[in-house]
Design a protein around this motif. Structure first.
Motif, PDB file in Angstrom:
ATOM      1  N   GLU A   1       8.089  30.567  54.920  1.00 23.91           N
ATOM      2  CA  GLU A   1       9.056  30.032  55.996  1.00 23.91           C
ATOM      3  C   GLU A   1      10.250  31.482  56.210  1.00 23.91           C
ATOM      4  O   GLU A   1      10.650  31.566  57.310  1.00 23.91           O
ATOM      5  CB  GLU A   1      10.090  28.873  55.295  1.00 23.91           C
ATOM      6  CG  GLU A   1      11.127  28.591  56.261  1.00 23.91           C
ATOM      7  CD  GLU A   1      11.844  27.190  56.053  1.00 23.91           C
ATOM      8  OE1 GLU A   1      12.143  26.515  56.945  1.00 23.91           O
ATOM      9  OE2 GLU A   1      12.031  26.890  54.847  1.00 23.91           O
ATOM     10  N   ASN A   2      10.436  31.994  55.125  1.00 25.38           N
ATOM     11  CA  ASN A   2      11.432  33.168  54.978  1.00 25.38           C
ATOM     12  C   ASN A   2      10.741  34.163  56.109  1.00 25.38           C
ATOM     13  O   ASN A   2      11.504  34.980  57.081  1.00 25.38           O
ATOM     14  CB  ASN A   2      11.769  33.965  53.911  1.00 25.38           C
ATOM     15  CG  ASN A   2      12.705  35.036  53.986  1.00 25.38           C
ATOM     16  OD1 ASN A   2      12.073  35.934  53.900  1.00 25.38           O
ATOM     17  ND2 ASN A   2      14.190  34.749  54.150  1.00 25.38           N
ATOM     18  N   ARG A   3       9.547  34.354  55.990  1.00 27.23           N
ATOM     19  CA  ARG A   3       8.703  35.442  56.728  1.00 27.23           C
ATOM     20  C   ARG A   3       8.617  35.156  58.303  1.00 27.23           C
ATOM     21  O   ARG A   3       8.579  36.023  59.045  1.00 27.23           O
ATOM     22  CB  ARG A   3       7.499  35.936  55.967  1.00 27.23           C
ATOM     23  CG  ARG A   3       7.630  36.271  54.870  1.00 27.23           C
ATOM     24  CD  ARG A   3       7.874  37.760  54.751  1.00 27.23           C
ATOM     25  NE  ARG A   3       6.902  38.645  55.434  1.00 27.23           N
ATOM     26  CZ  ARG A   3       5.647  39.072  54.667  1.00 27.23           C
ATOM     27  NH1 ARG A   3       5.604  38.944  53.388  1.00 27.23           N
ATOM     28  NH2 ARG A   3       4.607  39.774  55.400  1.00 27.23           N
ATOM     29  N   LEU A   4       8.247  33.723  58.468  1.00 27.11           N
ATOM     30  CA  LEU A   4       8.334  33.252  59.830  1.00 27.11           C
ATOM     31  C   LEU A   4       9.657  33.679  60.434  1.00 27.11           C
ATOM     32  O   LEU A   4       9.552  33.885  61.896  1.00 27.11           O
ATOM     33  CB  LEU A   4       7.639  31.883  60.074  1.00 27.11           C
ATOM     34  CG  LEU A   4       6.237  31.861  59.425  1.00 27.11           C
ATOM     35  CD1 LEU A   4       5.897  30.179  59.724  1.00 27.11           C
ATOM     36  CD2 LEU A   4       5.459  32.219  60.432  1.00 27.11           C
ATOM     37  N   LEU A   5      10.608  33.346  59.773  1.00 25.24           N
ATOM     38  CA  LEU A   5      12.254  33.249  60.234  1.00 25.24           C
ATOM     39  C   LEU A   5      12.142  34.916  60.775  1.00 25.24           C
ATOM     40  O   LEU A   5      12.887  35.113  61.653  1.00 25.24           O
ATOM     41  CB  LEU A   5      12.878  32.821  59.497  1.00 25.24           C
ATOM     42  CG  LEU A   5      13.014  31.179  59.329  1.00 25.24           C
ATOM     43  CD1 LEU A   5      13.995  30.845  57.930  1.00 25.24           C
ATOM     44  CD2 LEU A   5      13.721  30.521  60.469  1.00 25.24           C
TER      45      LEU A   5
ATOM     46  N   LEU B   1      13.472  26.958  59.531  1.00 27.28           N
ATOM     47  CA  LEU B   1      12.493  26.744  61.025  1.00 27.28           C
ATOM     48  C   LEU B   1      13.324  25.678  61.725  1.00 27.28           C
ATOM     49  O   LEU B   1      13.148  25.776  62.966  1.00 27.28           O
ATOM     50  CB  LEU B   1      11.043  26.514  60.430  1.00 27.28           C
ATOM     51  CG  LEU B   1      10.528  27.671  60.074  1.00 27.28           C
ATOM     52  CD1 LEU B   1       9.066  27.421  59.496  1.00 27.28           C
ATOM     53  CD2 LEU B   1      10.472  28.775  60.878  1.00 27.28           C
ATOM     54  N   ASN B   2      13.662  24.481  61.258  1.00 26.94           N
ATOM     55  CA  ASN B   2      14.319  23.198  62.107  1.00 26.94           C
ATOM     56  C   ASN B   2      15.472  23.907  62.579  1.00 26.94           C
ATOM     57  O   ASN B   2      15.846  23.418  63.578  1.00 26.94           O
ATOM     58  CB  ASN B   2      14.516  22.272  60.754  1.00 26.94           C
ATOM     59  CG  ASN B   2      13.245  21.413  60.345  1.00 26.94           C
ATOM     60  OD1 ASN B   2      12.163  21.494  61.190  1.00 26.94           O
ATOM     61  ND2 ASN B   2      13.187  20.813  59.397  1.00 26.94           N
TER      62      ASN B   2
ATOM     63  N   ALA C   1       1.418  29.901  60.235  1.00 25.97           N
ATOM     64  CA  ALA C   1       0.839  30.369  59.197  1.00 25.97           C
ATOM     65  C   ALA C   1      -0.328  29.667  58.931  1.00 25.97           C
ATOM     66  O   ALA C   1      -0.681  28.631  59.096  1.00 25.97           O
ATOM     67  CB  ALA C   1       1.756  30.184  58.018  1.00 25.97           C
ATOM     68  N   LYS C   2      -1.369  30.596  58.411  1.00 25.13           N
ATOM     69  CA  LYS C   2      -2.703  30.200  58.196  1.00 25.13           C
ATOM     70  C   LYS C   2      -3.248  30.844  56.719  1.00 25.13           C
ATOM     71  O   LYS C   2      -3.095  32.190  56.915  1.00 25.13           O
ATOM     72  CB  LYS C   2      -3.498  30.113  59.472  1.00 25.13           C
ATOM     73  CG  LYS C   2      -3.895  31.687  59.849  1.00 25.13           C
ATOM     74  CD  LYS C   2      -5.081  31.730  60.917  1.00 25.13           C
ATOM     75  CE  LYS C   2      -5.318  33.283  61.217  1.00 25.13           C
ATOM     76  NZ  LYS C   2      -6.577  33.290  62.189  1.00 25.13           N
TER      77      LYS C   2
ATOM     78  N   LEU D   1       0.362  35.623  59.063  1.00 26.63           N
ATOM     79  CA  LEU D   1       1.495  35.071  59.827  1.00 26.63           C
ATOM     80  C   LEU D   1       1.277  35.511  61.284  1.00 26.63           C
ATOM     81  O   LEU D   1       1.037  36.747  61.484  1.00 26.63           O
ATOM     82  CB  LEU D   1       2.714  35.513  59.031  1.00 26.63           C
ATOM     83  CG  LEU D   1       2.946  35.285  57.850  1.00 26.63           C
ATOM     84  CD1 LEU D   1       3.971  35.851  57.264  1.00 26.63           C
ATOM     85  CD2 LEU D   1       3.142  33.780  57.436  1.00 26.63           C
ATOM     86  N   SER D   2       1.613  34.660  62.228  1.00 30.41           N
ATOM     87  CA  SER D   2       1.657  35.436  63.686  1.00 30.41           C
ATOM     88  C   SER D   2       2.814  34.668  64.330  1.00 30.41           C
ATOM     89  O   SER D   2       3.424  33.542  64.073  1.00 30.41           O
ATOM     90  CB  SER D   2       0.227  34.351  64.309  1.00 30.41           C
ATOM     91  OG  SER D   2      -0.843  34.849  63.752  1.00 30.41           O
TER      92      SER D   2
END
Length: 248
Positions: A71-75, A90-91, A111-112, A125-126
């Protein structure tokens, strides 16, 4: 021959790290996870140009710290300018983006699991952020997660002391090979305008070490995210023995 005796004889021919790589991962089942995918458009908006946020992430019941890391990396991939502040979740990011976004603006985050081997889980991560320019900006990243240590493995963790320069030397060889295979090596202007660079995106895959590049880093946008591959055979004396994949 007893299993214990066989293991002991095998370890004589291997370094301690390589021996651990052979015997530990094979006993581990794949780390279970669930997908969490959603797409939401701006409230009250209708039509094809409505702002939207699409999030496709993962949840690991047996590795909650990995959930938080993802979550942190996506943010961090949503930060589009120095003035942007990181959302707490993320929300929260979804609500904030949809509240302020203009028509045709959108965000895609994913994320996959790319691979799992030898006690390592590789998450790719994309991102794709479209804020109204000529085209959106895609992003990529990796998490090399050690199941044994329950933490992310960084490049510094992977390398033997004092071998960072040698690692990037091997990466530059991989870049030269990519240029040759892409037929760009015969174009001096291309080589001049798009020189080799380092990248923070490194993945310990089963067959090779992969370096992934952001768009506009070593190639034009049209080339997408270039991947360079370094065979493990080129990393002897550079990579710590425990990070070499087991062979059987």
């Amino acid at each position: 021959m007893s299993l214990l005796k066989f293991a002991s004889m095998t370890c004589i021919a291997l370094t301690l790290g390589a021996c651990q790589s052979v015997f530990q991962p094979s006993a581990q089942k794949p780390l279970a996870f669930t997908n969490d995918a959603s797409e939401q458009v701006k409230s009250g908006c209708t039509g094809q140009d409505c702002p939207l946020v699409n999030i496709d992430t993962l949840h690991f019941a047996d590795a909650p710290n990995l959930d938080a890391l993802i979550e942190n990396r996506l943010l961090k991939m949503t930060v589009n300018s120095p003035d942007d502040k990181l959302a707490p979740s993320l929300n929260a990011y979804r609500e904030q983006f949809l509240r302020t976004a203009d028509s045709r603006n959108s965000t895609y985050l994913q994320a996959k699991v790319r691979e799992e081997h030898d006690g390592l889980l590789i998450v790719e991560l994309s991102s794709y952020l479209d804020t109204g320019g000529a085209h959106g900006m895609p992003g990529r990243g990796f998490i090399n997660y050690s199941r044994k240590e329950q933490r992310e493995v960084t490049l510094q963790d992977m390398l033997l002391p004092g071998q960072e320069q040698a690692f990037w030397g091997a990466a530059k060889v991989a870049h030269n090979n990519w240029l040759i295979n892409s037929h760009y090596s015969s174009d001096p202007e291309y080589v001049k305008n798009w020189p080799f660079q380092k990248t923070p995106h490194v993945a310990l895959l089963k067959d090779n070490v992969v370096l992934k590049y952001d768009v506009y880093s070593i190639a034009p946008y049209s080339e997408g995210h270039v991947e360079l591959k370094i065979p493990y055979s080129r990393l002897n004396g550079i990579l710590k023995p425990e990070w070499f994949p087991a062979k059987g």
